[in-house]
Design an enzyme around this catalytic site. Structure first.
Site, PDB file in Angstrom:
ATOM      1  N   ARG A  91       0.815  -1.222   0.000  1.00  0.00           N
ATOM      2  CA  ARG A  91       0.000   0.000   0.000  1.00  0.00           C
ATOM      3  C   ARG A  91       0.847   1.270   0.000  1.00  0.00           C
ATOM      4  O   ARG A  91       0.429   2.295   0.554  1.00  0.00           O
ATOM      5  CB  ARG A  91      -0.961   0.036   1.209  1.00  0.00           C
TER       6      ARG A  91
ATOM      7  N   ARG B  76      -3.358   6.264   1.144  1.00  0.00           N
ATOM      8  CA  ARG B  76      -3.949   7.451   1.765  1.00  0.00           C
ATOM      9  C   ARG B  76      -3.037   8.236   2.702  1.00  0.00           C
ATOM     10  O   ARG B  76      -3.345   9.352   3.065  1.00  0.00           O
ATOM     11  CB  ARG B  76      -5.231   7.064   2.496  1.00  0.00           C
TER      12      ARG B  76
ATOM     13  N   ARG C 167      -7.503  11.503  -5.124  1.00  0.00           N
ATOM     14  CA  ARG C 167      -8.748  10.874  -4.685  1.00  0.00           C
ATOM     15  C   ARG C 167      -9.878  11.877  -4.447  1.00  0.00           C
ATOM     16  O   ARG C 167     -11.060  11.536  -4.558  1.00  0.00           O
ATOM     17  CB  ARG C 167      -8.504  10.037  -3.429  1.00  0.00           C
TER      18      ARG C 167
ATOM     19  N   ASP D 261      -6.737  -2.807  -7.389  1.00  0.00           N
ATOM     20  CA  ASP D 261      -7.290  -3.457  -6.212  1.00  0.00           C
ATOM     21  C   ASP D 261      -7.560  -4.912  -6.532  1.00  0.00           C
ATOM     22  O   ASP D 261      -7.770  -5.266  -7.698  1.00  0.00           O
ATOM     23  CB  ASP D 261      -8.591  -2.780  -5.761  1.00  0.00           C
TER      24      ASP D 261
ATOM     25  N   TYR E 294     -14.781 -12.148  -0.039  1.00  0.00           N
ATOM     26  CA  TYR E 294     -15.414 -10.840  -0.292  1.00  0.00           C
ATOM     27  C   TYR E 294     -16.698 -10.997  -1.093  1.00  0.00           C
ATOM     28  O   TYR E 294     -17.688 -10.297  -0.858  1.00  0.00           O
ATOM     29  CB  TYR E 294     -14.438  -9.913  -1.032  1.00  0.00           C
TER      30      TYR E 294
HETATM   31  O1  CP3 Z   1      -0.037  -1.505  -2.526  1.00  0.00           O
HETATM   32  C1  CP3 Z   1      -0.294  -0.577  -3.313  1.00  0.00           C
HETATM   33  O2  CP3 Z   1       0.141   0.586  -3.181  1.00  0.00           O
HETATM   34  C2  CP3 Z   1      -1.086  -0.907  -4.559  1.00  0.00           C
HETATM   35  C3  CP3 Z   1      -2.479  -0.757  -4.460  1.00  0.00           C
HETATM   36  C4  CP3 Z   1      -3.356  -1.729  -3.665  1.00  0.00           C
HETATM   37  C5  CP3 Z   1      -4.612  -1.315  -3.166  1.00  0.00           C
HETATM   38  N1  CP3 Z   1      -5.266  -2.416  -2.723  1.00  0.00           N
HETATM   39  C6  CP3 Z   1      -5.127   0.060  -3.191  1.00  0.00           C
HETATM   40  C7  CP3 Z   1      -6.169   0.446  -2.225  1.00  0.00           C
HETATM   41  C8  CP3 Z   1      -3.225  -3.090  -3.415  1.00  0.00           C
HETATM   42  C9  CP3 Z   1      -2.051  -4.022  -3.665  1.00  0.00           C
HETATM   43  C10 CP3 Z   1      -4.454  -3.509  -2.829  1.00  0.00           C
HETATM   44  C11 CP3 Z   1      -4.744  -4.907  -2.471  1.00  0.00           C
HETATM   45  C12 CP3 Z   1      -5.943  -5.211  -1.676  1.00  0.00           C
HETATM   46  N2  CP3 Z   1      -7.194  -4.669  -1.771  1.00  0.00           N
HETATM   47  C13 CP3 Z   1      -5.997  -6.230  -0.707  1.00  0.00           C
HETATM   48  C14 CP3 Z   1      -4.858  -7.144  -0.343  1.00  0.00           C
HETATM   49  C15 CP3 Z   1      -3.886  -6.487   0.558  1.00  0.00           C
HETATM   50  C16 CP3 Z   1      -4.362  -6.347   1.968  1.00  0.00           C
HETATM   51  O3  CP3 Z   1      -4.465  -5.187   2.400  1.00  0.00           O
HETATM   52  O4  CP3 Z   1      -4.591  -7.367   2.600  1.00  0.00           O
HETATM   53  C17 CP3 Z   1      -7.291  -6.236  -0.176  1.00  0.00           C
HETATM   54  C18 CP3 Z   1      -7.811  -7.161   0.924  1.00  0.00           C
HETATM   55  C19 CP3 Z   1      -8.041  -5.254  -0.871  1.00  0.00           C
HETATM   56  C20 CP3 Z   1      -9.486  -4.910  -0.710  1.00  0.00           C
HETATM   57  C21 CP3 Z   1      -9.619  -3.566  -0.173  1.00  0.00           C
HETATM   58  N3  CP3 Z   1      -9.388  -2.420  -0.904  1.00  0.00           N
HETATM   59  C22 CP3 Z   1      -9.964  -3.187   1.145  1.00  0.00           C
HETATM   60  C23 CP3 Z   1     -10.284  -4.152   2.279  1.00  0.00           C
HETATM   61  C24 CP3 Z   1      -9.967  -1.808   1.183  1.00  0.00           C
HETATM   62  C25 CP3 Z   1     -10.407  -0.964   2.328  1.00  0.00           C
HETATM   63  C26 CP3 Z   1      -9.397  -0.922   3.403  1.00  0.00           C
HETATM   64  C27 CP3 Z   1      -8.667   0.346   3.322  1.00  0.00           C
HETATM   65  O5  CP3 Z   1      -7.446   0.336   3.477  1.00  0.00           O
HETATM   66  O6  CP3 Z   1      -9.339   1.366   3.094  1.00  0.00           O
HETATM   67  C28 CP3 Z   1      -9.562  -1.332  -0.096  1.00  0.00           C
HETATM   68  C29 CP3 Z   1      -9.387   0.075  -0.504  1.00  0.00           C
HETATM   69  C30 CP3 Z   1      -8.068   0.479  -1.042  1.00  0.00           C
HETATM   70  N4  CP3 Z   1      -7.296  -0.256  -1.901  1.00  0.00           N
HETATM   71  C31 CP3 Z   1      -7.426   1.738  -0.812  1.00  0.00           C
HETATM   72  C32 CP3 Z   1      -6.238   1.715  -1.541  1.00  0.00           C
HETATM   73  C33 CP3 Z   1      -5.235   2.822  -1.667  1.00  0.00           C
HETATM   74  C34 CP3 Z   1      -7.991   2.872   0.020  1.00  0.00           C
HETATM   75  C35 CP3 Z   1      -9.289   3.324  -0.509  1.00  0.00           C
HETATM   76  C36 CP3 Z   1      -9.400   4.793  -0.908  1.00  0.00           C
HETATM   77  O7  CP3 Z   1      -8.454   5.382  -1.452  1.00  0.00           O
HETATM   78  O8  CP3 Z   1     -10.466   5.293  -0.692  1.00  0.00           O
END
Ligand code: CP3
Length: 358
Positions: free
Chosen positions: A34, A38, A47, A84, A161
Site C-alpha cells: 500500500r 492514503r 482521490r 485493487d 469478499y
Molecule cells: O499496494 C499498493 O500501493 C497498490 C495498491 C493496492 C490497493 N489495494 C489500493 C487500495 C493493493 C495491492 C491492494 C490490495 C488489496 N485490496 C488487498 C490485499 C492487501 C491487503 O491489504 O490485505 C485487499 C484485501 C483489498 C481490498 C480492499 N481495498 C480493502 C479491504 C480496502 C479498504 C481498506 C482500506 O485500506 O481502506 C480497499 C481500498 C483500497 N485499496 C485503498 C487503496 C489505496 C484505500 C481506498 C481509498 O483510497 O479510498
C-alpha cells in the site's frame, strides 16, 4: 499513448528481482504494501477529484499514483501497480463500491451457490485490460528506475469478499458455505483460479516484472482449512502462470505469495513453487527461515503500527529486523499494508534504515 509498445527503458535497479532469484545484492531491497495510498497527501489530492475505481480504470491516473511514492522516497526498490484485488469480482459481473471510511461494499453479494453460474467468466480478462494498459504506461514512465510489481487476490480471499459482501470480522457466511456447499465452494475457487492465471499472464505480457498473490484472509483459516481451500489453488496459479508464460514465449517472472495470518502453514507454502513468501508481523524471522529452508526468499515483516513510533525507534526496529532475516534471500517490507495516518517521515526512517543495514 500507444499501449502496444513494449520496448521499455532498461531496468537500473534490479535488487528486488535479484533477491527473489536468490542472487547477491548490494543492499537489501525494500518496498511497502500500500505504498501508494492514503498516507500520501498527493494521493489524497487525486482521490478528492476521482472515485477509487475510476483511478484504477484510468491508466494515466493509476500510473500517476503508482509513481507518487517513488518521487517522495529515494530508497524504495520497487513499485506496485495501483489497482485493487476486487477488480476481478467486478470483471465477473459483480458490483463493488468503495465507501470512504468503510471499505469495499458489494450491494449484491453471492447469496446462493446457484449464483456461481451467473458469474461471467467468459471475457473476464478482456474486461481487465485497463490494468494491463496502466502497467504498460507505468513501465514507460518509470524509466527503469525500479521494477514494477503486478498483483492479484488469491481465490479464497476473493471468494470471501464475494460471499460476505465486503470485509468481515469472522467470515460467518463463507464458513457456512464451506460446511454446507463444499462442492460449490471448490467450483467457485476453480473458476477464480482460471481467471487469475489468465489475468496474471496478461499483466506479465503488459510489462509486470514480478507478481504478488494476496491471500489476505488466511488469518481466518486453520492449518487444515488452508491445506484444503488455499494451498492447492495457490499452487495451481503458480504452475499455470509458469506454463502459459512458457507457451507464449514471454520471460518468466518471480512470484510472491503473501498469506496474512498464514504463519501456521509456512512449510506448506514453501512447497507451492513461489520464489518469495511474504510474512506478517506475527511470524518470527528466524523461525520462518528454519521452516522454509534456504532456497526461498522471505519478505516482511515490520508491524505497520511500529511506524507510529519515533524515527529513531523505527530505525532500531528495522535494523533489528534486517539482522534477524539476514541479507540474502530477503526483501524488506511491512507485515501488512501501511495505514492511512502514518507520518510521512516514518517511511523515510523505515526505508533509509533498510539500506543502512548493508
Ligand atoms: O499496494 C499498493 O500501493 C497498490 C495498491 C493496492 C490497493 N489495494 C489500493 C487500495 C493493493 C495491492 C491492494 C490490495 C488489496 N485490496 C488487498 C490485499 C492487501 C491487503 O491489504 O490485505 C485487499 C484485501 C483489498 C481490498 C480492499 N481495498 C480493502 C479491504 C480496502 C479498504 C481498506 C482500506 O485500506 O481502506 C480497499 C481500498 C483500497 N485499496 C485503498 C487503496 C489505496 C484505500 C481506498 C481509498 O483510497 O479510498
Amino acid at each position: 499513448m500507444n499501449f502496444t509498445n513494449k520496448n521499455f527503458p532498461a531496468l537500473k535497479n534490479d535488487r528486488l528481482l535479484r533477491a527473489a532469484r536468490g542472487q547477491e545484492v548490494d543492499k537489501v531491497p525494500v518496498w511497502v504494501m500500500r505504498q501508494a495510498g492514503r498516507y500520501l497527501p498527493e494521493f489524497q489530492e487525486v482521490r478528492a477529484k476521482h472515485d477509487f475505481f475510476t483511478v484504477c480504470r484510468t491508466p494515466e491516473l493509476a500510473c500517476e499514483v503508482t509513481l507518487q511514492p517513488l518521487r517522495r522516497y529515494d530508497h524504495l526498490d520497487a513499485s506496485i501497480i495501483f489497482s485493487d484485488i476486487l477488480v476481478i469480482p467486478q470483471a465477473l459481473g459483480m458490483t463493488v463500491e468503495m465507501h470512504p471510511g468503510k471499505g469495499p461494499v458489494f450491494p449484491n453479494p453471492l447469496n446462493d451457490p446457484m449464483e456461481i453460474d451467473g458469474l461471467k467468466e467468459d471475457g473476464a480478462v478482456s474486461r481487465l485490460l485497463y490494468v494491463g494498459d496502466a502497467i504498460t504506461l507505468t513501465r514507460h514512465k518509470i524509466e527503469g528506475k525500479v521494477p514494477l510489481i503486478g498483483f492479484t487476490g488469491a481465490p479464497f480471499t476473493l471468494m470471501g469478499y464475494m460471499i460476505e459482501g465486503g470485509g468481515s470480522q469472522n467470515m460467518q457466511k463463507t464458513k457456512e458455505w464451506l460446511t454446507k456447499f463444499p462442492k460449490d465452494v471448490h467450483k467457485l475457487l476453480s473458476l477464480l483460479t482460471r481467471v487469475i492465471i489468465d489475468y496474471l499472464v496478461m499483466q506479465v505480457d503488459s510489462g509486470a516484472q514480478l507478481l504478488q498473490v494476496f491471500e489476505s484472509s488466511a488469518d481466518h483459516l486453520t492449518r487444515e482449512m488452508f491445506a484444503e481451500v488455499s494451498a492447492p489453488y495457490l499452487k495451481e496459479i503458480r504452475d499455470g502462470v509458469r506454463k502459459q508464460i512458457e507457451e507464449k514465449k514471454l520471460e518468466q517472472v518471480p512470484m510472491t505469495v503473501f498469506a496474512k495470518g498464514g504463519g501456521h502453514s509456512l512449510d506448506v507454502q514453501a512447497t507451492l513453487g513461489y520464489e518469495t513468501l511474504g510474512l506478517d508481523w506475527t511470524v518470527d524471522p528466524v523461525e520462518a527461515r528454519k521452516i522454509v529452508g534456504d532456497n526461498i526468499t522471505l519478505q516482511g515483516n515490520l508491524d505497520p503500527q511500529d511506524l507510529y513510533k519515533t524515527p529513531e525507534e523505527i530505525r532500531q526496529l528495522t535494523l533489528d529486523m534486517v539482522r534477524k532475516f539476514g541479507k540474502t534471500r530477503y526483501v524488506a517490507n511491512l507485515g501488512h499494508g501501511i495505514t492511512p495516518q502514518t507520518p510521512l517521515e516514518s517511511m523515510t526512517a523505515f526505508t533509509d534504515a533498510v539500506h543502512e543495514a548493508l
